[in-house]
Motif scaffolding. Sequence first.
Motif, short mmCIF file in Angstrom:
data_model
loop_
_atom_site.label_atom_id
_atom_site.label_comp_id
_atom_site.label_asym_id
_atom_site.label_seq_id
_atom_site.Cartn_x
_atom_site.Cartn_y
_atom_site.Cartn_z
N ASP A 44 0.83 -1.21 0.00
CA ASP A 44 0.00 0.00 0.00
C ASP A 44 0.86 1.26 0.00
O ASP A 44 0.57 2.24 -0.70
N LEU A 45 1.94 1.25 0.79
CA LEU A 45 2.84 2.40 0.81
C LEU A 45 3.52 2.59 -0.54
O LEU A 45 3.70 3.72 -1.01
N ALA A 46 3.91 1.49 -1.18
CA ALA A 46 4.55 1.58 -2.50
C ALA A 46 3.60 2.22 -3.51
O ALA A 46 4.02 3.05 -4.33
N VAL A 47 2.33 1.86 -3.46
CA VAL A 47 1.35 2.46 -4.37
C VAL A 47 1.24 3.96 -4.13
O VAL A 47 1.21 4.77 -5.06
N ARG A 48 1.22 4.35 -2.88
CA ARG A 48 1.13 5.78 -2.55
C ARG A 48 2.36 6.53 -3.04
O ARG A 48 2.26 7.67 -3.51
N LEU A 49 3.53 5.91 -2.94
CA LEU A 49 4.75 6.55 -3.42
C LEU A 49 4.70 6.75 -4.94
O LEU A 49 5.09 7.80 -5.45
N VAL A 50 4.24 5.74 -5.66
CA VAL A 50 4.14 5.87 -7.12
C VAL A 50 3.19 7.00 -7.47
O VAL A 50 3.48 7.84 -8.34
#
Length: 354
Positions: free
Chosen positions: A103-109
């Motif tokens: 979920d954090l990786a998606v937010r970073l993208v």
Amino acid sequence: MFPDEPVDGAMTEQVALAALEAVLDQVPPVVGGWTDTLWDLYEAYEESRSGHGPAPELTAGQGARFEAQWRRQELSGEAHRLLGQLRERAARSGLVAPAGAADLAVRLVRAGLAAHEAVNLLFDLGVPDGERALLALAPDRHIGEGDRLWARERLFALRRGRYRARGERAPDGEEPLLPAAVTQLPVGAGGALAPPIELVRARAALGALLPASPLDVPEPPPEWPVGWDDLDEADEYRPDWLEVRLLVRELMPTPDRVTRERMAEAEQECALLGLDCGEDFATLWTTRLAAWLVGEIFDGLGRGADPAALTPWAMDVAEQYVRRGMAAEEARGFLRRTEQEVAYSRAVLRRLPS
């Protein structure tokens, strides 16, 4: 670096995730309206911030814009470092909280921070958490085009095994979309037609695939003229159809596996991957696959067969393919390869439009 001990590793994972949350809380919003002139000025600003040049004169608006961009770059670097640590732990022993990391990786993208490395982490996480997150990013037109392409490539790589397994299955009970004269052609490694192509089979296949009338749009489309990850002269990314072709050929590697059922599966997968499926997917891609097969047949005839055995039927059918807009370049290529030995090929080329 994460320590080797599982407990400490888990604690360090939590610290890294919390640090990524903090990065996201601090990131300035993206400011649009950048021009080449502004980027040139920003380069001078970067040099001055790094102690390698004098500070340029800036308006208040430019100063605020450049400060925000500088801060975004700092935070992106920090996010990249933290993601690298998470990737190392994922590779070594797995993550305790893969869903939260995804979920954090998606937010970073979506924030445009260390997006490439965030997508790499999602690929490392695999099924189900990484795949689920990549499925959310692949069709998202609000993220950067390059980031979306990378998310789609990594998602395709995760799912490729399933596509290939489907492609290897015999088409029992499925409805073929290509004529029997085509599905019976012998194929070799990689799904290419096995040389040498028998003239009787080649003639039957070319006759069966010839469209009844000129196509509205010539098929197949021209090949992408630049590198896979490059932009063309109009600064456009590669067209979606190039990637659709990869998927279609995984699911339907041989003519007998070009079926209505697999076309429906391919269309569904294209939508999941965020690819433009176009209208009437099955008809379009059956025509394209047929055009590529026709090109293979003409290539085989032009290189392996005795031109005398091809005259005049192969030259006449090549002319029809050119006029009807299917595999036109390959048909012309066949005529050019045989024109030195066959006067009839030269005559056909003269009467075709240039």
